[in-house]
Each structure stands twice: as C-alpha cells, then as structure tokens.
Motif scaffolding. Structure first.
Motif, PDB file in Angstrom:
ATOM      1  N   ALA A   1       1.011  -1.117  -0.035  1.00 34.82           N
ATOM      2  CA  ALA A   1       0.056  -0.004  -0.075  1.00 34.82           C
ATOM      3  C   ALA A   1       1.122   1.320  -0.027  1.00 34.82           C
ATOM      4  CB  ALA A   1      -0.781  -0.214   1.341  1.00 34.82           C
ATOM      5  N   THR A   2       0.351   2.227  -0.452  1.00 37.09           N
ATOM      6  CA  THR A   2       1.098   3.778  -0.415  1.00 37.09           C
ATOM      7  C   THR A   2       1.312   3.973   1.103  1.00 37.09           C
ATOM      8  OG1 THR A   2       1.286   5.812  -1.230  1.00 37.09           O
ATOM      9  CG2 THR A   2      -0.898   5.308  -0.474  1.00 37.09           C
ATOM     10  N   THR A   3       2.499   4.893   1.311  1.00 34.04           N
ATOM     11  CA  THR A   3       3.020   4.938   2.621  1.00 34.04           C
ATOM     12  C   THR A   3       2.046   5.297   3.676  1.00 34.04           C
ATOM     13  OG1 THR A   3       5.120   5.496   1.411  1.00 34.04           O
ATOM     14  CG2 THR A   3       4.884   5.909   3.710  1.00 34.04           C
ATOM     15  N   PRO A   4       1.102   6.302   3.777  1.00 29.71           N
ATOM     16  CA  PRO A   4       0.236   6.889   4.585  1.00 29.71           C
ATOM     17  C   PRO A   4      -0.546   5.748   5.175  1.00 29.71           C
ATOM     18  CG  PRO A   4       0.279   8.359   2.799  1.00 29.71           C
ATOM     19  CD  PRO A   4       1.198   7.138   2.373  1.00 29.71           C
TER      20      PRO A   4
ATOM     21  N   VAL B   1      11.412   0.797  -0.306  1.00 27.57           N
ATOM     22  CA  VAL B   1      11.869  -0.306  -1.008  1.00 27.57           C
ATOM     23  C   VAL B   1      11.251  -1.154  -1.805  1.00 27.57           C
ATOM     24  CG1 VAL B   1      13.457  -2.457  -0.521  1.00 27.57           C
ATOM     25  CG2 VAL B   1      13.714  -0.669   1.052  1.00 27.57           C
ATOM     26  N   THR B   2      10.011  -1.604  -1.578  1.00 29.23           N
ATOM     27  CA  THR B   2       9.248  -2.278  -2.448  1.00 29.23           C
ATOM     28  C   THR B   2       8.781  -1.715  -3.448  1.00 29.23           C
ATOM     29  OG1 THR B   2       8.152  -3.311  -0.360  1.00 29.23           O
ATOM     30  CG2 THR B   2       6.765  -3.369  -2.621  1.00 29.23           C
ATOM     31  N   GLY B   3       8.592  -0.378  -3.564  1.00 35.34           N
ATOM     32  CA  GLY B   3       8.350   0.529  -4.464  1.00 35.34           C
ATOM     33  C   GLY B   3       9.435   0.943  -5.431  1.00 35.34           C
ATOM     34  N   ILE B   4      10.699   0.833  -5.097  1.00 30.57           N
ATOM     35  CA  ILE B   4      11.868   1.159  -5.856  1.00 30.57           C
ATOM     36  C   ILE B   4      11.872  -0.157  -6.447  1.00 30.57           C
ATOM     37  CG2 ILE B   4      14.139   1.473  -5.764  1.00 30.57           C
ATOM     38  CD1 ILE B   4      13.890   3.474  -3.537  1.00 30.57           C
ATOM     39  N   LEU B   5      11.908  -1.197  -5.857  1.00 28.56           N
ATOM     40  CA  LEU B   5      12.440  -2.533  -6.496  1.00 28.56           C
ATOM     41  C   LEU B   5      11.272  -2.818  -7.594  1.00 28.56           C
ATOM     42  CD1 LEU B   5      13.231  -4.548  -3.590  1.00 28.56           C
ATOM     43  CD2 LEU B   5      14.788  -3.786  -5.259  1.00 28.56           C
ATOM     44  N   GLY B   6      10.053  -2.327  -7.404  1.00 30.37           N
ATOM     45  CA  GLY B   6       8.972  -2.370  -8.352  1.00 30.37           C
ATOM     46  C   GLY B   6       9.052  -1.716  -9.659  1.00 30.37           C
ATOM     47  N   ALA B   7       9.540  -0.733  -9.432  1.00 27.09           N
ATOM     48  CA  ALA B   7       9.790   0.334 -10.336  1.00 27.09           C
ATOM     49  C   ALA B   7      10.932   0.049 -11.221  1.00 27.09           C
ATOM     50  CB  ALA B   7      10.019   1.836 -10.048  1.00 27.09           C
TER      51      ALA B   7
ATOM     52  N   HIS C   1       2.891   0.343  -5.707  1.00 28.29           N
ATOM     53  CA  HIS C   1       2.231   1.730  -5.165  1.00 28.29           C
ATOM     54  C   HIS C   1       2.742   2.987  -5.904  1.00 28.29           C
ATOM     55  CE1 HIS C   1       5.766   1.923  -2.594  1.00 28.29           C
ATOM     56  NE2 HIS C   1       5.311   0.693  -2.120  1.00 28.29           N
ATOM     57  N   ALA C   2       3.133   3.938  -5.043  1.00 28.75           N
ATOM     58  CA  ALA C   2       3.152   5.340  -5.834  1.00 28.75           C
ATOM     59  C   ALA C   2       4.726   5.466  -6.543  1.00 28.75           C
ATOM     60  CB  ALA C   2       3.255   6.587  -4.740  1.00 28.75           C
ATOM     61  N   VAL C   3       5.549   4.707  -6.070  1.00 33.81           N
ATOM     62  CA  VAL C   3       6.768   4.873  -6.669  1.00 33.81           C
ATOM     63  C   VAL C   3       6.683   3.851  -8.384  1.00 33.81           C
ATOM     64  CG1 VAL C   3       9.327   4.276  -7.174  1.00 33.81           C
ATOM     65  CG2 VAL C   3       8.094   4.925  -4.650  1.00 33.81           C
ATOM     66  N   GLY C   4       6.051   2.965  -8.321  1.00 32.18           N
ATOM     67  CA  GLY C   4       5.747   2.075  -9.429  1.00 32.18           C
ATOM     68  C   GLY C   4       4.779   2.855 -10.217  1.00 32.18           C
ATOM     69  N   THR C   5       3.942   3.457  -9.803  1.00 31.94           N
ATOM     70  CA  THR C   5       2.845   4.451 -10.654  1.00 31.94           C
ATOM     71  C   THR C   5       3.765   5.798 -11.241  1.00 31.94           C
ATOM     72  OG1 THR C   5       0.947   3.898  -9.204  1.00 31.94           O
ATOM     73  CG2 THR C   5       0.885   5.764 -10.665  1.00 31.94           C
TER      74      THR C   5
ATOM     75  N   GLY D   1      -4.691   0.491  -9.786  1.00 28.84           N
ATOM     76  CA  GLY D   1      -4.200  -0.496  -8.949  1.00 28.84           C
ATOM     77  C   GLY D   1      -3.589   0.099  -7.656  1.00 28.84           C
ATOM     78  N   LEU D   2      -3.148   1.060  -7.457  1.00 28.83           N
ATOM     79  CA  LEU D   2      -2.331   1.801  -6.241  1.00 28.83           C
ATOM     80  C   LEU D   2      -3.571   2.138  -5.266  1.00 28.83           C
ATOM     81  CD1 LEU D   2       0.114   4.848  -6.295  1.00 28.83           C
ATOM     82  CD2 LEU D   2      -2.223   4.907  -4.882  1.00 28.83           C
ATOM     83  N   ILE D   3      -4.789   2.765  -6.090  1.00 29.68           N
ATOM     84  CA  ILE D   3      -5.827   3.370  -5.142  1.00 29.68           C
ATOM     85  C   ILE D   3      -6.739   1.988  -4.515  1.00 29.68           C
ATOM     86  CG2 ILE D   3      -8.074   4.560  -5.247  1.00 29.68           C
ATOM     87  CD1 ILE D   3      -6.625   6.523  -7.632  1.00 29.68           C
ATOM     88  N   VAL D   4      -7.105   1.144  -5.531  1.00 31.86           N
ATOM     89  CA  VAL D   4      -7.980  -0.016  -5.148  1.00 31.86           C
ATOM     90  C   VAL D   4      -7.019  -0.922  -4.045  1.00 31.86           C
ATOM     91  CG1 VAL D   4      -9.083  -2.037  -5.853  1.00 31.86           C
ATOM     92  CG2 VAL D   4      -9.115   0.036  -7.417  1.00 31.86           C
ATOM     93  N   ASN D   5      -6.048  -1.066  -4.420  1.00 32.17           N
ATOM     94  CA  ASN D   5      -5.100  -2.185  -3.419  1.00 32.17           C
ATOM     95  C   ASN D   5      -5.090  -1.297  -2.342  1.00 32.17           C
ATOM     96  OD1 ASN D   5      -3.563  -4.678  -3.153  1.00 32.17           O
ATOM     97  ND2 ASN D   5      -1.980  -2.938  -2.744  1.00 32.17           N
ATOM     98  N   GLY D   6      -4.686   0.006  -2.074  1.00 31.67           N
ATOM     99  CA  GLY D   6      -4.451   0.635  -1.167  1.00 31.67           C
ATOM    100  C   GLY D   6      -5.720   0.828  -0.167  1.00 31.67           C
ATOM    101  N   THR D   7      -6.740   0.522  -0.746  1.00 35.09           N
ATOM    102  CA  THR D   7      -8.258   0.811   0.192  1.00 35.09           C
ATOM    103  C   THR D   7      -8.472  -0.599   0.660  1.00 35.09           C
ATOM    104  OG1 THR D   7      -9.143   2.402  -1.611  1.00 35.09           O
ATOM    105  CG2 THR D   7     -10.714   1.065  -0.149  1.00 35.09           C
ATOM    106  N   LEU D   8      -8.220  -1.586  -0.428  1.00 37.02           N
ATOM    107  CA  LEU D   8      -8.524  -2.995   0.064  1.00 37.02           C
ATOM    108  C   LEU D   8      -7.506  -3.390   1.224  1.00 37.02           C
ATOM    109  CD1 LEU D   8      -8.986  -5.030  -3.268  1.00 37.02           C
ATOM    110  CD2 LEU D   8     -10.673  -4.445  -1.318  1.00 37.02           C
ATOM    111  N   THR D   9      -6.116  -2.921   0.974  1.00 37.87           N
ATOM    112  CA  THR D   9      -5.118  -3.313   1.907  1.00 37.87           C
ATOM    113  C   THR D   9      -5.471  -2.676   3.550  1.00 37.87           C
ATOM    114  OG1 THR D   9      -3.390  -3.349   0.733  1.00 37.87           O
ATOM    115  CG2 THR D   9      -2.865  -2.701   2.814  1.00 37.87           C
ATOM    116  N   GLY D  10      -6.084  -1.414   3.447  1.00 37.04           N
ATOM    117  CA  GLY D  10      -6.381  -0.788   4.554  1.00 37.04           C
ATOM    118  C   GLY D  10      -7.564  -1.385   5.286  1.00 37.04           C
TER     119      GLY D  10
END
Length: 231
Positions: free
Chosen positions: A131-134, A156-162, A189-193, A210-219
């Motif tokens: 999920a995105t950081t916040p 780290v996840t975002g950077i590796l994904g990007a 998340h945001a870095v990959g986006t 994907g960032l928005i929906v996954n972030g919401t579901l993760t929360g």
C-alpha cells in the motif's frame, strides 16, 4: 553557513534539488536501475552523515514535502477520470484481481517474514508493504507493527517494483498494458505508478487504479487477513 545547514529551507532545497538532479541523470543515462528516488535517498543520507546533520533536524523541513504526498496521491484521480468509461466496463475483473493481489501480498509478506525468523511485530510491519506509505503506516500502527519500519519497507518495495516490475511481467508473458499497470500499482504503489506514468499514459492510468484499489483493500482487509493467520 552552519545555521543554513540546520534550517528547514536547507532540507526542502536539498530534497527537491537532489531528486531533480537524479531525474536528469536517469534520463541522460537511460538506466532503470538509477531510480531517482533511490539515488536521492542515498545522496541525502551521505550528505547528512558528512554534514553531521541529524534526521530530526532534516525532518523539520522534510515534513513539508511529506505533507504534499497526500494531495499528490489524490491528484492521480485526474487521469483516472479521463478513462472512467473504459474502467467501468472492466470493474468486476479489476476488483477481483486487486482483491487477490491484496490477500496474496499481505499474507505472503507476513508468512515469509515469520518463516525467516522475524519477530511478530516485524512480520506485521511487512504485511501492508504494497500500500502507499500513509495507508501502510496507519495499518501497521493499528495492527501492532512498527510504522517507521513499514515506511522503509514500502519505499524499498516501490523502488524494486519500479526497477524490475515491468521487466518481470514481460518475462512471464504479461503483455497487456492494463494488466501491467494494475500489477505495478498494486505491488509497487506510488513509486511504481510514477515510473508507469513516465512510460505511457494508459499504463500510468491503470497503475494509478491499482494503487488506489489495492491501497483501499489493504487498509480494510489487512487486519482480517492477519486475524485469519492467527494474529
């Protein structure tokens, strides 16, 4: 000079300047490994170490950039709105794949961490990594994790994904920009986006989704996923 190095203006100028410079370096060298966020982070750490500047001092200015993270995420809704009709037609498969991604991402991170011998609070901290950081930090805090550790893992996840995400997807035969975008946004998340937006608009739009929906579901679902795993 010493006063400037410990001022809020220095922290803001340093962060923006290094990120801008890192972007120019990546564009010039055309190397996906030289991710601007990764390069900027490394340079900032080195400068703080050499200048004997504490993180607390740096954060006095850095907090203003962190504040801008939330409205920046909201701004991703603009390209989504431009593709809203096409997204509506694919709403069910999009929701299904993001639900699967959320469950697999959170459960696998937690279980792998435990298998490798991590303590419970560390394993919990890894669960919302996609999920995105916040959102990830808040989920980690409520679930009993370590929010500061979660923030590092998210970056780290975002950077590796990007860096490796699109190459890996192509390697396993995923050629659709829609599928690539949804996967990149859900996993990085945001870095990959941000990386997806640089490639092309369609890829960026679905990565934002994907960032928005996954972030919401993760929360919403991470506490239940952890509970199902015995937490």
């Amino acid at each position: 000079m010493s006063e400037f190095l410990h001022s809020e203006l220095f922290a803001v100028t340093l962060t923006i300047g290094l990120f801008w410079g890192a972007q120019l370096i990546q564009k010039r060298l055309r190397s996906v490994i030289l991710n601007p966020i990764l390069v900027a982070i490394i340079l900032i750490i080195l400068i703080l170490k050499v200048g004997n500047i504490s993180y607390e001092t740096y954060y006095e200015g850095g907090k203003y950039i962190e504040f801008l993270l939330k409205p920046a995420i909201v701004a991703l809704g603009v390209p989504l709105y431009q593709q809203i009709e096409q997204i509506r037609k694919q709403a069910l498969p999009i929701l299904a794949c993001q639900l699967a991604g959320c469950i697999v991402g959170a459960a696998s991170a937690f279980l792998i961490a435990q298998y490798c011998g991590a303590t419970l609070d560390v394993a919990i901290s890894l669960a919302p990594k996609s999920a995105t950081t916040p959102i990830a930090m808040e989920v980690s805090k409520l679930a009993g994790g370590i929010p500061s550790l979660t923030a590092i893992i998210v970056i780290v996840t975002g950077i590796l994904g990007a860096i490796f995400g699109l190459r890996f997807l192509r390697l396993i035969g995923v050629k659709s920009p829609i599928a690539q975008g949804l996967a990149l946004g859900a996993a990085a998340h945001a870095v990959g986006t941000s990386h997806a937006m640089d490639r092309n608009v369609k890829l960026g739009v679905y990565s934002s989704l994907g960032l928005i929906v996954n972030g919401t579901l993760t929360g919403v679902l991470t506490p239940y996923i952890l509970h199902a795993l015995g937490i």
